[in-house]
Design an enzyme around this catalytic site. Structure first.
Site, mmCIF file in Angstrom:
data_model
loop_
_atom_site.group_PDB
_atom_site.id
_atom_site.type_symbol
_atom_site.label_atom_id
_atom_site.label_comp_id
_atom_site.label_asym_id
_atom_site.label_seq_id
_atom_site.Cartn_x
_atom_site.Cartn_y
_atom_site.Cartn_z
ATOM 1 N N LYS A 58 0.832 -1.196 0.000
ATOM 2 C CA LYS A 58 0.000 0.000 0.000
ATOM 3 C C LYS A 58 0.869 1.249 0.000
ATOM 4 O O LYS A 58 1.957 1.253 0.605
ATOM 5 C CB LYS A 58 -0.866 0.049 1.270
ATOM 6 C CG LYS A 58 -1.969 -0.968 1.377
ATOM 7 C CD LYS A 58 -2.681 -0.807 2.717
ATOM 8 C CE LYS A 58 -3.786 -1.830 2.928
ATOM 9 N NZ LYS A 58 -4.943 -1.603 2.052
ATOM 10 N N ARG B 144 -10.491 -11.284 2.469
ATOM 11 C CA ARG B 144 -11.441 -12.301 2.005
ATOM 12 C C ARG B 144 -10.816 -13.693 2.032
ATOM 13 O O ARG B 144 -11.528 -14.689 2.128
ATOM 14 C CB ARG B 144 -11.963 -11.934 0.615
ATOM 15 C CG ARG B 144 -10.941 -11.991 -0.495
ATOM 16 C CD ARG B 144 -11.357 -11.147 -1.694
ATOM 17 N NE ARG B 144 -11.309 -9.728 -1.383
ATOM 18 C CZ ARG B 144 -11.660 -8.768 -2.232
ATOM 19 N NH1 ARG B 144 -12.084 -9.080 -3.454
ATOM 20 N NH2 ARG B 144 -11.592 -7.500 -1.883
#
Length: 462
Positions: free
Chosen positions: A242, A316
């Site tokens: 990120k 997820r």
């Protein structure tokens, strides 16, 4: 307990709640000195306006709080809580006609206005606020349990990753289990491979802080509810690192775990007649030579293969293994909570908690409950025509479909593949963070969806 209402038998001062349209009626029954004082102070009843009423010797004799108009109140919630830190310390009671819903919201908001996160430095706000007597007709014990659960959620989210890694999250998990005589276990490190949790292991293996699955059980009778919370204690993005601007709030990426633990505390404190299970995959998505890589293909607990097209879509993955485990028992309801996608924030902003559900009756009950308890939620669609977007061809599933569209929906569809009955599955894609101070919600970690779900449990567990 961290929160408490004032002694109901002790003397207390009135806090009069006055709408703008009813101000003249209120002034007409005020003693002349108070009426003159309010007029001199320019009190109009606008939302949030507060005026302390002096006694003959200057001591507080009460206060008046402006409730504004109905249209103004729609633009926020927990309005009465704004009075709590501004009143003189002492015991107060609410004066005015309140519906049960308004009384509960006011009481909970007042308690939460006293929340402080001062682990690392003294708080610049008052250490104590004025105490409130529980309004007549509310379930004070329930409100206190909810406030305690919310405070637990906030504390966990607010604690930085240096002091809230997988070890510390496990400690909090086990402490909660011990407090409520629940059974709990942890599966750590390489044991995750031995017990078939490959996705949890893959995401967390690059960190020196071992990945783990936390499992708690409580309750012997009633319908079965399994809560699954994303416990990514810090998310660097992995090899798809990120940028700094996106990494700044990643201590809150375990907000789903924090929220289900807060909700579990509420359920167990209230001794609700359900069989509760809580599952938290606790990991740190770090960078090392052992990191999982883009275009790796991983096999899940359920046997479905997943092509990794972005290591920053790791939430997820860990949820998938936990959901597969939850589904093996076929509980009456599985609920996952996760700070999962930026797409959800683009869609509904920070204040709404979007949720996914294939059962219209359950979704309706949850939406009504959110309105009832000032915990707003918003239904999003499990949109079947988008299913091909999560099918890469080389594997069963794609963890990060290209194109950037419908990101929250495709993430929800991905998770739905790991439960056998989508009508008995609820998924929340929450933010878990209050961007700026608001009544009862200081800037920082915040629970979302938990109070709505708690209120809706009698309906959604039918």
């Amino acid at each position: 307990m961290r929160f408490a209402f004032a002694d109901p038998s002790a003397p207390s001062l009135p806090l009069h709640l006055v709408e703008e349209s009813r101000l003249e009626d209120f002034l007409s029954v005020c003693p002349a000195p108070h009426r003159n004082w309010l007029k001199a102070q320019g009190f109009t009843g606008s939302l949030g306006q507060l005026c302390v009423l002096p006694g003959e010797e200057g001591q507080p004799q009460g206060a008046v709080f402006g409730m504004g108009s109905a249209s103004a109140r729609k633009r926020g919630r927990f309005h009465v809580a704004a009075a709590a830190p501004r009143l003189p310390q002492g015991d107060w009671h609410l004066a005015g006609d309140l519906t049960p819903k308004q009384a509960e919201e006011a009481a909970l908001g007042w308690l939460l206005a006293g929340y402080r996160f001062d682990r690392y430095r003294p708080c610049d706000r008052p250490a104590q606020i004025a105490r409130l007597k529980a309004p007549d007709g509310i379930d004070a014990a329930r409100i206190l349990a909810i406030a305690e659960g919310e405070a637990l959620t906030r504390d966990l989210i607010n604690t930085p990753a240096s002091d809230m890694g997988p070890d510390e999250l496990e400690d909090a998990f086990m402490a909660l289990a011990g407090r409520h005589d629940a059974e709990a276990r942890a599966i750590r490190g390489e044991e995750l491979i031995a017990q078939n949790f490959p996705l949890i292991h893959a995401v967390g293996r690059a960190s020196p802080r071992a990945p783990r699955l936390l499992d708690m059980r409580w309750g012997q009778s009633g319908p079965s509810l399994t809560l699954v919370g994303k416990g990514v204690c810090f998310d660097t993005g992995g090899l798809n690192l990120k940028p700094g601007s996106s990494m700044g709030l990643m201590k809150k990426d375990m907000g789903g775990a924090a929220t289900v633990l807060g909700l579990a505390h509420m359920i167990m404190t209230l001794n609700l007649p359900i069989r509760l299970r809580v599952l938290v995959p606790a990991v740190e998505n770090a960078v090392s030579g052992n990191s999982f890589r883009p275009q790796d293909i991983l096999k899940s607990r359920k046997g479905l293969t997943v092509e990794v097209n972005n290591t920053d879509a790791e939430g997820r993955l860990v949820l998938a293994d936990a959901l597969a485990l939850a589904d093996e028992e076929r509980p009456d309801l599985i609920v996952s909570m996760a700070t999962l996608t930026g797409a959800a924030r683009v869609a509904v902003g920070p204040d709404l908690a979007p949720f996914y559900c294939d059962d219209d009756a359950r979704a309706h009950a949850l939406a009504l409950a959110g309105t009832r308890v000032a915990d707003p939620v918003w239904r999003m669609p499990f949109w079947d025509p988008y299913e091909p977007m999560i099918e890469p061809g080389i594997a069963d599933l794609d963890n990060a479909p290209s194109g950037g569209m419908a990101g929250s929906i495709t993430a929800a569809l991905f998770l739905r593949r790991f439960v056998s009955d989508s009508r008995s599955y609820l998924h929340f894609d929450i933010y878990g963070w209050q961007p700026k101070d608001a009544p009862a919600r200081p800037r920082g970690g915040v629970g979302q969806g938990a109070r709505a779900l708690l209120d809706a449990l009698p309906e959604v567990l039918k």
